[in-house]
Design a protein around this motif. Sequence first.
Motif, PDB file in Angstrom:
ATOM      1  N   THR A 364       0.821  -1.212   0.000  1.00  0.00           N
ATOM      2  CA  THR A 364       0.000   0.000   0.000  1.00  0.00           C
ATOM      3  C   THR A 364       0.855   1.263   0.000  1.00  0.00           C
ATOM      4  OG1 THR A 364      -0.135  -0.125   2.413  1.00  0.00           O
ATOM      5  CG2 THR A 364      -1.920  -1.141   1.155  1.00  0.00           C
ATOM      6  N   SER A 365       2.132   1.102   0.329  1.00  0.00           N
ATOM      7  CA  SER A 365       3.103   2.198   0.265  1.00  0.00           C
ATOM      8  C   SER A 365       4.484   1.579   0.263  1.00  0.00           C
ATOM      9  CB  SER A 365       2.936   3.153   1.451  1.00  0.00           C
ATOM     10  OG  SER A 365       3.373   2.537   2.646  1.00  0.00           O
ATOM     11  N   ALA A 366       5.509   2.402   0.312  1.00  0.00           N
ATOM     12  CA  ALA A 366       6.875   1.876   0.286  1.00  0.00           C
ATOM     13  C   ALA A 366       7.189   1.044   1.518  1.00  0.00           C
ATOM     14  CB  ALA A 366       7.869   3.029   0.167  1.00  0.00           C
ATOM     15  N   THR A 367       6.462   1.288   2.619  1.00  0.00           N
ATOM     16  CA  THR A 367       6.801   0.602   3.872  1.00  0.00           C
ATOM     17  C   THR A 367       5.625  -0.133   4.511  1.00  0.00           C
ATOM     18  OG1 THR A 367       6.371   2.637   5.110  1.00  0.00           O
ATOM     19  CG2 THR A 367       8.649   2.228   4.404  1.00  0.00           C
ATOM     20  N   SER A 368       4.510  -0.300   3.799  1.00  0.00           N
ATOM     21  CA  SER A 368       3.351  -0.957   4.413  1.00  0.00           C
ATOM     22  C   SER A 368       2.624  -1.843   3.409  1.00  0.00           C
ATOM     23  CB  SER A 368       2.384   0.080   4.983  1.00  0.00           C
ATOM     24  OG  SER A 368       1.897   0.919   3.958  1.00  0.00           O
ATOM     25  N   HIS A 369       1.832  -2.789   3.952  1.00  0.00           N
ATOM     26  CA  HIS A 369       1.100  -3.746   3.139  1.00  0.00           C
ATOM     27  C   HIS A 369      -0.315  -3.926   3.674  1.00  0.00           C
ATOM     28  CE1 HIS A 369       5.375  -4.819   2.715  1.00  0.00           C
ATOM     29  NE2 HIS A 369       5.071  -5.408   1.565  1.00  0.00           N
ATOM     30  N   ASP A 370      -1.164  -4.479   2.824  1.00  0.00           N
ATOM     31  CA  ASP A 370      -2.501  -4.887   3.240  1.00  0.00           C
ATOM     32  C   ASP A 370      -2.394  -6.332   3.741  1.00  0.00           C
ATOM     33  OD1 ASP A 370      -5.109  -5.621   3.570  1.00  0.00           O
ATOM     34  OD2 ASP A 370      -5.763  -5.133   1.546  1.00  0.00           O
ATOM     35  N   TRP A 371      -1.939  -6.478   4.990  1.00  0.00           N
ATOM     36  CA  TRP A 371      -1.626  -7.795   5.528  1.00  0.00           C
ATOM     37  C   TRP A 371      -2.858  -8.672   5.707  1.00  0.00           C
ATOM     38  CZ3 TRP A 371       2.946  -9.702   5.141  1.00  0.00           C
ATOM     39  CH2 TRP A 371       4.075  -8.864   5.179  1.00  0.00           C
ATOM     40  N   GLN A 372      -4.010  -8.066   5.925  1.00  0.00           N
ATOM     41  CA  GLN A 372      -5.210  -8.885   6.105  1.00  0.00           C
ATOM     42  C   GLN A 372      -5.486  -9.726   4.868  1.00  0.00           C
ATOM     43  OE1 GLN A 372      -9.721  -7.638   6.320  1.00  0.00           O
ATOM     44  NE2 GLN A 372      -8.845  -7.479   8.364  1.00  0.00           N
ATOM     45  N   HIS A 373      -5.466  -9.090   3.703  1.00  0.00           N
ATOM     46  CA  HIS A 373      -5.689  -9.838   2.469  1.00  0.00           C
ATOM     47  C   HIS A 373      -4.545 -10.814   2.178  1.00  0.00           C
ATOM     48  CE1 HIS A 373      -8.778  -6.736   1.712  1.00  0.00           C
ATOM     49  NE2 HIS A 373      -9.352  -7.687   0.991  1.00  0.00           N
ATOM     50  N   ILE A 374      -3.325 -10.414   2.521  1.00  0.00           N
ATOM     51  CA  ILE A 374      -2.169 -11.296   2.290  1.00  0.00           C
ATOM     52  C   ILE A 374      -2.326 -12.601   3.063  1.00  0.00           C
ATOM     53  CG2 ILE A 374       0.305 -11.600   2.741  1.00  0.00           C
ATOM     54  CD1 ILE A 374       0.612  -8.576   2.130  1.00  0.00           C
ATOM     55  N   TRP A 375      -2.624 -12.508   4.366  1.00  0.00           N
ATOM     56  CA  TRP A 375      -2.676 -13.713   5.207  1.00  0.00           C
ATOM     57  C   TRP A 375      -3.875 -14.596   4.895  1.00  0.00           C
ATOM     58  CZ3 TRP A 375       1.717 -14.949   6.695  1.00  0.00           C
ATOM     59  CH2 TRP A 375       2.620 -14.057   7.263  1.00  0.00           C
TER      60      TRP A 375
END
Length: 418
Positions: A364-375
């Motif tokens: 979602t940015s250079a330092t963050s992710h959408d971890w809910q969808h990833i996991w």
Amino acid sequence: MKFSTTVRLSVMMFLEFFIWGAWFVTMGTYLTKTLNASDFQNAEAYATQSFGAILAPFIIGLIADKFFSAQKILGVLHLVGAAALYYATTLSNFNGFYPIIFIYMVVYMPTLALVNSVSFKQMTNPSKQFPPIRVLGTLGWIVAGLTIGWLGWEKSGTLVLTFKMAAVASLILGLFSFTLPDTPPAKKGQKTSFREIMGLDSIGMLKNPSYLVFFLGSIAICVPLAFYYNFTNPFLNEIGMQGAAAKQSFGQISELVFMAIMPFFFVRLGVKKMLAFGMLAWALRYVFFAYGNIGSNYWMLILGIVMHGICYDFFFVTGQIYTDNLAGEKFKSAAQGFITLATYGVGMLIGSYISGPIVDSYKTSATSHDWQHIWLIPAAIAVAVLVMFLLFFRDKNKVEDKPGLNLDEPQADVRVEV
């Protein structure tokens, strides 16, 4: 076995897994934060473990089993590994780091079999003598994680020190290995075929329909396993968990606990249910990660980590028992080597190259992710594997509980319905 020999073997096992746990858990965080690596590059780095697992049988089968004593090869490999790990700390970009960590894993993965060989050679009753020594390896991994957390290397951004710590431990073990009891080559002067080296002599087991389902399921379940190994530490650090590496060591503590109580479940559930619960645990773990946070749902993150004991012991250890029983005396070693090659080699390799692009796509940015969808993706994969396993695994053979896999001795002769 002499007490002094037991102590030396225990120190060897402790250092063997301390080295691995010292850098492997936090490498993803180091790569992304220090070397500015992408998620795909992170997965590539972890895939070196699989390449090492695939190449390890050649080193063991063509060199250790035929020409040199196991403890001497163990010493040389760890000395080379120490140099590689230390050199890796001088590199400032992923392109330079990757070939060095690749070389390191090629020399490290064979040592996992070598420490077992050195241990078994000295034992008169491996089923009783090996588990207390092997547990020192798990303790070494736990101590490595706790040390990283205690020293605050994740928080301070100095994870490069984990590689230096591992390099020093590898140097110590490399030198220490030359003092271990002699373990001469087991097949000196004998011809060794490619089938023997790769454990392919046991491939006939795949003619059993249910074992084929188990075998394919073992490879498939390693895809979500790769998500855990490759991205749990970056995930926990990204969402702000303090001392993430130390808390991840709870997973190894859980592994010890569930190994101790495994006979209780094994006798009552049988192999099929044990394997199914192991796969279900993988799915639940990732659901906890998906909806956990460092606020009100912090317990989900901790529970997801602690579930490692069920995930690993119920599936992989039970699978080793199942494989051992079906293999027969002639192919026991080959069958264990074959399933290890399939899981940590092929399965984890596929998982690494699948997980990297998926995590990258949810940035979602250079330092963050959408971890809910990833996991939720590895959770769905684990559920799919579980459903296929339940539908097609119909083995009706009797399976014995094996004491050599750290199961309680009173249950050693119990026969269990699958």
